[in-house]
Design a protein around this motif. Structure first.
Motif, PDB file in Angstrom:
ATOM      1  N   GLY A 125       1.121  -0.938   0.197  1.00  0.00           N
ATOM      2  CA  GLY A 125      -0.039   0.216   0.457  1.00  0.00           C
ATOM      3  C   GLY A 125       0.963   1.308  -0.285  1.00  0.00           C
ATOM      4  O   GLY A 125       0.285   2.065  -1.098  1.00  0.00           O
ATOM      5  N   ASN A 126       1.983   1.045   0.682  1.00  0.00           N
ATOM      6  CA  ASN A 126       2.760   2.433   1.129  1.00  0.00           C
ATOM      7  C   ASN A 126       3.683   2.813  -0.242  1.00  0.00           C
ATOM      8  O   ASN A 126       4.005   3.504  -1.254  1.00  0.00           O
ATOM      9  CB  ASN A 126       3.288   2.650   2.244  1.00  0.00           C
ATOM     10  CG  ASN A 126       4.334   3.846   2.397  1.00  0.00           C
ATOM     11  OD1 ASN A 126       3.191   5.291   2.008  1.00  0.00           O
ATOM     12  ND2 ASN A 126       5.516   4.403   3.433  1.00  0.00           N
ATOM     13  N   ASP A 127       4.593   1.316  -0.365  1.00  0.00           N
ATOM     14  CA  ASP A 127       6.070   0.765  -1.208  1.00  0.00           C
ATOM     15  C   ASP A 127       5.088   0.809  -2.426  1.00  0.00           C
ATOM     16  O   ASP A 127       5.643   0.016  -4.199  1.00  0.00           O
ATOM     17  CB  ASP A 127       6.442   0.758  -0.864  1.00  0.00           C
ATOM     18  CG  ASP A 127       7.443   1.590   0.163  1.00  0.00           C
ATOM     19  OD1 ASP A 127       7.774   2.225  -0.158  1.00  0.00           O
ATOM     20  OD2 ASP A 127       7.947   0.845   1.117  1.00  0.00           O
ATOM     21  N   ILE A 171      -4.444   5.572   3.809  1.00  0.00           N
ATOM     22  CA  ILE A 171      -4.023   6.854   3.993  1.00  0.00           C
ATOM     23  C   ILE A 171      -3.166   7.095   5.007  1.00  0.00           C
ATOM     24  O   ILE A 171      -2.371   7.264   5.519  1.00  0.00           O
ATOM     25  CB  ILE A 171      -4.550   8.156   3.300  1.00  0.00           C
ATOM     26  CG1 ILE A 171      -4.761   7.509   2.415  1.00  0.00           C
ATOM     27  CG2 ILE A 171      -3.521   9.271   3.534  1.00  0.00           C
ATOM     28  CD1 ILE A 171      -5.608   9.005   1.681  1.00  0.00           C
ATOM     29  N   SER A 172      -4.169   6.592   6.191  1.00  0.00           N
ATOM     30  CA  SER A 172      -3.926   6.955   7.898  1.00  0.00           C
ATOM     31  C   SER A 172      -2.419   5.720   7.945  1.00  0.00           C
ATOM     32  O   SER A 172      -2.103   5.854   9.151  1.00  0.00           O
ATOM     33  CB  SER A 172      -5.006   6.532   8.403  1.00  0.00           C
ATOM     34  OG  SER A 172      -6.056   7.812   7.959  1.00  0.00           O
ATOM     35  N   LEU A 193      -0.257  11.912   8.297  1.00  0.00           N
ATOM     36  CA  LEU A 193      -1.021  13.198   8.371  1.00  0.00           C
ATOM     37  C   LEU A 193      -1.353  13.811   9.562  1.00  0.00           C
ATOM     38  O   LEU A 193      -2.632  12.034   9.445  1.00  0.00           O
ATOM     39  CB  LEU A 193      -1.286  13.437   6.685  1.00  0.00           C
ATOM     40  CG  LEU A 193      -0.478  12.394   5.114  1.00  0.00           C
ATOM     41  CD1 LEU A 193      -1.590  12.570   4.130  1.00  0.00           C
ATOM     42  CD2 LEU A 193       0.113  14.057   5.097  1.00  0.00           C
ATOM     43  N   PRO A 194      -1.996  14.681   9.583  1.00  0.00           N
ATOM     44  CA  PRO A 194      -3.185  15.286   9.777  1.00  0.00           C
ATOM     45  C   PRO A 194      -4.541  14.585   9.608  1.00  0.00           C
ATOM     46  O   PRO A 194      -4.725  14.699   8.653  1.00  0.00           O
ATOM     47  CB  PRO A 194      -3.124  16.581  10.327  1.00  0.00           C
ATOM     48  CG  PRO A 194      -1.119  17.254   9.655  1.00  0.00           C
ATOM     49  CD  PRO A 194      -1.453  16.275   8.550  1.00  0.00           C
ATOM     50  N   VAL A 200      -6.173  14.135   5.595  1.00  0.00           N
ATOM     51  CA  VAL A 200      -6.424  12.963   5.402  1.00  0.00           C
ATOM     52  C   VAL A 200      -7.149  12.725   4.575  1.00  0.00           C
ATOM     53  O   VAL A 200      -7.744  12.005   3.364  1.00  0.00           O
ATOM     54  CB  VAL A 200      -6.162  11.459   6.252  1.00  0.00           C
ATOM     55  CG1 VAL A 200      -7.501  10.265   6.353  1.00  0.00           C
ATOM     56  CG2 VAL A 200      -4.569  11.332   6.606  1.00  0.00           C
ATOM     57  N   ALA A 201      -8.290  13.555   4.997  1.00  0.00           N
ATOM     58  CA  ALA A 201      -9.799  13.104   4.605  1.00  0.00           C
ATOM     59  C   ALA A 201      -9.788  14.220   3.264  1.00  0.00           C
ATOM     60  O   ALA A 201     -11.301  13.816   2.477  1.00  0.00           O
ATOM     61  CB  ALA A 201     -11.373  14.288   5.533  1.00  0.00           C
ATOM     62  N   ASN A 202      -9.295  15.535   2.986  1.00  0.00           N
ATOM     63  CA  ASN A 202      -9.128  16.010   1.496  1.00  0.00           C
ATOM     64  C   ASN A 202      -8.443  15.095   0.946  1.00  0.00           C
ATOM     65  O   ASN A 202      -8.924  15.490   0.107  1.00  0.00           O
ATOM     66  CB  ASN A 202      -8.351  17.883   2.542  1.00  0.00           C
ATOM     67  CG  ASN A 202      -9.240  18.721   2.601  1.00  0.00           C
ATOM     68  OD1 ASN A 202      -9.969  18.519   3.607  1.00  0.00           O
ATOM     69  ND2 ASN A 202      -7.647  19.410   3.892  1.00  0.00           N
TER      70      ASN A 202
END
Length: 169
Positions: A83-85, A111-112, A117-118, A122-124
């Motif tokens: 998911g990340n790489d 994403i979380s 990220l705050p 994350v929502a944006n």
């Protein structure tokens, strides 16, 4: 990668080799049942065990700071890479998306898990990803459940989720 059945071992993927270079696209084509999906699931270490298992070979990934053999990497380390790489867009979004969570919730979770990220960002970013893949009215659709979307829109949600952490593969 082999599957072990009552009848014995079935070699699903054997003696395959390819390279994926940064900035390039690699297409893997073949008839149904030839091992394209099993190859991808093996790279991600998502083969159901049992009955499947990677029985040999290497899956070399040239990460940010080192070369890793994904075939032997501990699962805890593999979770950080998935998911990340390296991301995968699954073939059938209706079985890959959780029907009890909104699509926005599922993208935000991806994403979380991998990005520091705050919550507001994350929502944006979830809305931004839906916009990126061409979902109309992403600010509204982010609150929809998978069954409220067409098959094509569900597939685009899966693409948005796969791209949300800017994977290198």
């Amino acid at each position: 990668t082999s599957f072990f059945t009552e009848e014995g071992e079935v070699k699903a993927v054997d003696d395959i080799s390819f390279d994926v270079y940064k900035g390039k696209t690699l297409g893997i084509v073949g008839e149904s049942g030839c091992g394209k999906s099993v190859t991808s699931l093996s790279i991600m270490r998502l083969i159901p065990n049992p009955p499947g298992r990677i029985v040999g070979g290497q899956i070399l990934y040239h990460g940010k700071n080192s070369v890793k053999d994904l075939a032997t990497l501990p699962i805890s380390d593999m979770r950080a890479i998935r998911g990340n790489d390296i991301s995968m867009i699954f073939q059938e979004p209706m079985t890959s998306l959780n029907p009890v969570f909104t699509v926005g919730n599922q993208i935000r979770e991806a994403i979380s898990l991998h990005q520091d990220l705050p919550r507001g960002e994350v929502a944006n970013k979830a809305v931004e990803m839906l916009k990126l893949v061409g979902i109309p009215s992403p600010e509204k659709r982010v609150n929809d459940y998978p069954h409220q979307l067409s098959g094509g829109m569900r597939q685009r949600v899966m693409i948005a989720m796969a791209l949300s952490c800017n994977p290198s593969v």
